[in-house]
Scaffold this motif. Structure first.
Motif, PDB file in Angstrom:
ATOM      1  N   ALA A 112       0.876  -1.316   0.147  1.00 33.42           N
ATOM      2  CA  ALA A 112       0.055  -0.019   0.031  1.00 33.42           C
ATOM      3  C   ALA A 112       0.732   1.257  -0.145  1.00 33.42           C
ATOM      4  O   ALA A 112       0.362   2.149  -0.546  1.00 33.42           O
ATOM      5  CB  ALA A 112      -1.002   0.106   1.417  1.00 33.42           C
ATOM      6  N   LYS A 113       1.997   1.340   0.753  1.00 35.30           N
ATOM      7  CA  LYS A 113       2.867   2.408   0.657  1.00 35.30           C
ATOM      8  C   LYS A 113       3.536   2.504  -0.244  1.00 35.30           C
ATOM      9  O   LYS A 113       3.943   3.551  -0.929  1.00 35.30           O
ATOM     10  CB  LYS A 113       3.762   2.249   2.092  1.00 35.30           C
ATOM     11  N   LEU A 114       3.914   1.396  -1.066  1.00 36.99           N
ATOM     12  CA  LEU A 114       4.664   1.457  -2.402  1.00 36.99           C
ATOM     13  C   LEU A 114       3.664   2.154  -3.780  1.00 36.99           C
ATOM     14  O   LEU A 114       3.964   2.860  -4.401  1.00 36.99           O
ATOM     15  CB  LEU A 114       4.949   0.182  -2.747  1.00 36.99           C
ATOM     16  N   TYR A 115       2.332   1.694  -3.337  1.00 33.17           N
ATOM     17  CA  TYR A 115       1.646   2.242  -4.383  1.00 33.17           C
ATOM     18  C   TYR A 115       1.083   3.740  -3.996  1.00 33.17           C
ATOM     19  O   TYR A 115       0.915   4.414  -5.072  1.00 33.17           O
ATOM     20  CB  TYR A 115       0.284   1.276  -4.121  1.00 33.17           C
ATOM     21  N   GLU A 116       1.251   4.192  -2.733  1.00 30.64           N
ATOM     22  CA  GLU A 116       1.124   5.584  -2.425  1.00 30.64           C
ATOM     23  C   GLU A 116       2.373   6.249  -3.171  1.00 30.64           C
ATOM     24  O   GLU A 116       2.254   7.447  -3.645  1.00 30.64           O
ATOM     25  CB  GLU A 116       1.281   5.799  -0.857  1.00 30.64           C
ATOM     26  N   ALA A 117       3.641   5.524  -2.932  1.00 29.32           N
ATOM     27  CA  ALA A 117       4.696   6.297  -3.605  1.00 29.32           C
ATOM     28  C   ALA A 117       4.814   6.512  -5.079  1.00 29.32           C
ATOM     29  O   ALA A 117       4.949   7.506  -5.730  1.00 29.32           O
ATOM     30  CB  ALA A 117       6.120   5.695  -2.980  1.00 29.32           C
ATOM     31  N   THR A 118       4.124   5.319  -5.550  1.00 27.80           N
ATOM     32  CA  THR A 118       4.304   5.252  -7.341  1.00 27.80           C
ATOM     33  C   THR A 118       3.017   6.553  -7.626  1.00 27.80           C
ATOM     34  O   THR A 118       3.430   7.202  -8.716  1.00 27.80           O
ATOM     35  CB  THR A 118       3.740   4.077  -7.682  1.00 27.80           C
ATOM     36  N   ARG A 119       1.976   6.723  -7.079  1.00 26.69           N
ATOM     37  CA  ARG A 119       1.159   7.878  -7.215  1.00 26.69           C
ATOM     38  C   ARG A 119       1.637   9.304  -6.839  1.00 26.69           C
ATOM     39  O   ARG A 119       1.416  10.084  -7.926  1.00 26.69           O
ATOM     40  CB  ARG A 119      -0.140   7.536  -6.492  1.00 26.69           C
ATOM     41  N   ALA A 120       2.430   9.203  -5.900  1.00 20.54           N
ATOM     42  CA  ALA A 120       2.945  10.536  -5.600  1.00 20.54           C
ATOM     43  C   ALA A 120       4.212  10.916  -6.614  1.00 20.54           C
ATOM     44  O   ALA A 120       4.167  12.149  -6.981  1.00 20.54           O
ATOM     45  CB  ALA A 120       3.952  10.520  -4.237  1.00 20.54           C
ATOM     46  N   ASN A 121       4.670   9.975  -7.214  1.00 23.26           N
ATOM     47  CA  ASN A 121       5.839  10.292  -8.241  1.00 23.26           C
ATOM     48  C   ASN A 121       5.198  10.474  -9.561  1.00 23.26           C
ATOM     49  O   ASN A 121       5.439  11.483 -10.339  1.00 23.26           O
ATOM     50  CB  ASN A 121       6.791   8.880  -8.399  1.00 23.26           C
ATOM     51  N   ALA A 122       3.992   9.797  -9.943  1.00 25.09           N
ATOM     52  CA  ALA A 122       3.366  10.258 -11.039  1.00 25.09           C
ATOM     53  C   ALA A 122       2.901  11.699 -11.116  1.00 25.09           C
ATOM     54  O   ALA A 122       2.923  12.520 -12.166  1.00 25.09           O
ATOM     55  CB  ALA A 122       2.287   9.234 -11.355  1.00 25.09           C
ATOM     56  N   ARG A 123       2.190  12.060  -9.838  1.00 21.91           N
ATOM     57  CA  ARG A 123       1.554  13.235  -9.766  1.00 21.91           C
ATOM     58  C   ARG A 123       2.615  14.532  -9.908  1.00 21.91           C
ATOM     59  O   ARG A 123       2.415  15.334 -10.383  1.00 21.91           O
ATOM     60  CB  ARG A 123       0.840  13.306  -8.326  1.00 21.91           C
ATOM     61  N   GLU A 124       3.735  14.047  -9.357  1.00 18.33           N
ATOM     62  CA  GLU A 124       5.094  14.961  -9.392  1.00 18.33           C
ATOM     63  C   GLU A 124       5.661  15.085 -10.999  1.00 18.33           C
ATOM     64  O   GLU A 124       5.718  16.480 -11.273  1.00 18.33           O
ATOM     65  CB  GLU A 124       6.206  14.622  -8.384  1.00 18.33           C
ATOM     66  N   GLN A 125       5.439  14.210 -11.485  1.00 14.96           N
ATOM     67  CA  GLN A 125       5.975  14.208 -12.995  1.00 14.96           C
ATOM     68  C   GLN A 125       4.870  15.131 -13.631  1.00 14.96           C
ATOM     69  O   GLN A 125       5.235  15.760 -15.003  1.00 14.96           O
ATOM     70  CB  GLN A 125       6.268  13.045 -13.533  1.00 14.96           C
ATOM     71  N   ARG A 126       3.643  15.148 -13.508  1.00 12.60           N
ATOM     72  CA  ARG A 126       2.756  15.924 -14.166  1.00 12.60           C
ATOM     73  C   ARG A 126       2.698  17.161 -13.901  1.00 12.60           C
ATOM     74  O   ARG A 126       1.772  18.048 -14.359  1.00 12.60           O
ATOM     75  CB  ARG A 126       1.272  15.286 -13.905  1.00 12.60           C
ATOM     76  N   LEU A 127       3.205  17.668 -12.634  1.00 17.13           N
ATOM     77  CA  LEU A 127       2.981  19.146 -12.452  1.00 17.13           C
ATOM     78  C   LEU A 127       3.788  19.990 -13.352  1.00 17.13           C
ATOM     79  O   LEU A 127       4.887  19.550 -14.123  1.00 17.13           O
ATOM     80  CB  LEU A 127       4.026  19.264 -11.031  1.00 17.13           C
ATOM     81  N   PRO A 128       3.256  21.422 -13.346  1.00 18.37           N
ATOM     82  CA  PRO A 128       3.896  22.209 -14.402  1.00 18.37           C
ATOM     83  C   PRO A 128       5.491  22.417 -14.047  1.00 18.37           C
ATOM     84  O   PRO A 128       5.957  22.641 -12.847  1.00 18.37           O
ATOM     85  CB  PRO A 128       3.181  23.529 -14.261  1.00 18.37           C
ATOM     86  N   GLY A 129       6.166  22.527 -15.112  1.00 15.42           N
ATOM     87  CA  GLY A 129       7.862  22.655 -14.942  1.00 15.42           C
ATOM     88  C   GLY A 129       8.546  21.373 -14.854  1.00 15.42           C
ATOM     89  O   GLY A 129       9.738  21.410 -14.796  1.00 15.42           O
ATOM     90  N   ASN A 130       7.727  20.230 -14.854  1.00 16.44           N
ATOM     91  CA  ASN A 130       8.521  18.834 -14.797  1.00 16.44           C
ATOM     92  C   ASN A 130       8.299  18.180 -16.065  1.00 16.44           C
ATOM     93  O   ASN A 130       8.738  16.794 -16.195  1.00 16.44           O
ATOM     94  CB  ASN A 130       7.734  18.035 -13.617  1.00 16.44           C
ATOM     95  N   ASP A 131       8.053  18.904 -17.169  1.00 15.40           N
ATOM     96  CA  ASP A 131       7.956  18.260 -18.484  1.00 15.40           C
ATOM     97  C   ASP A 131       9.361  18.067 -18.990  1.00 15.40           C
ATOM     98  O   ASP A 131      10.265  18.718 -18.672  1.00 15.40           O
ATOM     99  CB  ASP A 131       7.162  19.208 -19.536  1.00 15.40           C
ATOM    100  N   ALA A 132       9.494  16.955 -19.511  1.00 16.65           N
ATOM    101  CA  ALA A 132      10.977  16.715 -20.401  1.00 16.65           C
ATOM    102  C   ALA A 132      11.331  17.382 -21.254  1.00 16.65           C
ATOM    103  O   ALA A 132      10.230  18.153 -22.044  1.00 16.65           O
ATOM    104  CB  ALA A 132      11.105  15.238 -20.836  1.00 16.65           C
ATOM    105  N   ASP A 133      12.647  18.021 -21.567  1.00  9.69           N
ATOM    106  CA  ASP A 133      12.811  18.893 -22.432  1.00  9.69           C
ATOM    107  C   ASP A 133      12.950  18.423 -24.003  1.00  9.69           C
ATOM    108  O   ASP A 133      12.905  17.094 -23.926  1.00  9.69           O
ATOM    109  CB  ASP A 133      14.287  19.253 -22.414  1.00  9.69           C
TER     110      ASP A 133
END
Length: 260
Positions: free
Chosen positions: A239-260
């Motif tokens: 459950a904690k691993l799933y929480e961490a994967t969701r947190a990482n995915a959310r962070e990658q979608r935040l503005p300014g985190n797009d790949a060049d």
């Protein structure tokens, strides 16, 4: 003549169990205690048994134990937790094993104190490499459930450690919470789909293995409660691993985190 032996113990506020631990190995040639900042009577108890005491900040379970092993005077090491003790006749058995040993290490059995009683004598014992040639062994890199990895043949000793562990339900639940958090790093390579499936199935499988296959149903209500907590731990780490994967995915979608 038997090889000389160093006993190695890591401690932190271990006064409740350390006396029994060190008293059980006072026959050893060398006792090393590596402490990580105890504020209770741990250091006084270690000094009472003539241990060589060193201190360093806690570096993680595996790294801390490896640092303690590196302080040993002798090639052969008996690694103990501060809440473990060896039986009265173990010294003779261990000495005999160290007379011209051809093995690189030895497995030792361990029985568990479950809340208010010892596990049933008819339930399955855990076993771990605890006696080893430190020139042919190192601690694994796991965050939790660390183990001694041996390069060479491993024998089995007819010795059963007493492990006092958590004395109450709250302590075991707290350990499940702490360990499941640490295991997220060890499990981090698993994909999210597999994690969801494990959240659904692992707790039931863990309960079945602990309670039925390992025979802890023979320990009455203590065994049942321990099995339920073990199953909760199996669920919680994913459950904690799933929480961490969701947190990482959310962070990658935040503005300014797009790949060049």
């Amino acid at each position: 003549m038997a090889e000389s032996l160093s006993v190695v113990v890591t401690t932190y506020n271990s006064a409740a169990t350390l006396d029994a631990c060190l008293a059980s190995v006072r026959w050893a040639d060398d006792i090393v205690v590596l402490d990580s900042g105890s504020t209770d009577a741990t250091l006084a108890i270690a000094a009472h048994y003539g241990a060589r005491v060193a201190t360093q900040p806690f570096a993680g379970y595996s790294a801390q134990k490896q640092a303690a092993i590196d302080l040993a005077l002798h090639r052969w090491v008996l690694l103990l937790d501060s809440d473990e003790a060896v039986p009265a006749d173990a010294g003779k058995t261990i000495r005999q094993a160290l007379v011209h040993p051809t093995e690189a290490g030895f497995l030792i059995w361990r029985r568990e104190w479950i809340f208010w009683q010892w596990q049933s004598s008819r339930s399955r014992l855990n076993h771990y490499v605890r006696l080893f040639d430190r020139q042919r062994a190192r601690m694994s890199n796991h965050q939790v459930h660390e183990e001694v990895q041996v390069d060479g043949r491993v024998g089995v000793l007819d010795v059963v450690l007493d492990h006092y562990g958590e004395r109450d339900i709250a302590g075991r639940v707290d350990k499940a919470n702490r360990y499941s958090t640490l295991q997220v790093a060890d499990l981090g390579g698993k994909g999210r789909r597999g994690v969801r499936m494990r959240m659904l199935t692992n707790a039931t499988a863990a309960f079945f293995r602990y309670y039925l296959l390992r025979g802890h149903w023979r320990s009455g209500w203590a065994g049942f409660i321990a099995a339920r907590i073990h199953a909760f731990y199996a669920f919680l780490k994913y459950a904690k691993l799933y929480e961490a994967t969701r947190a990482n995915a959310r962070e990658q979608r935040l503005p300014g985190n797009d790949a060049d």
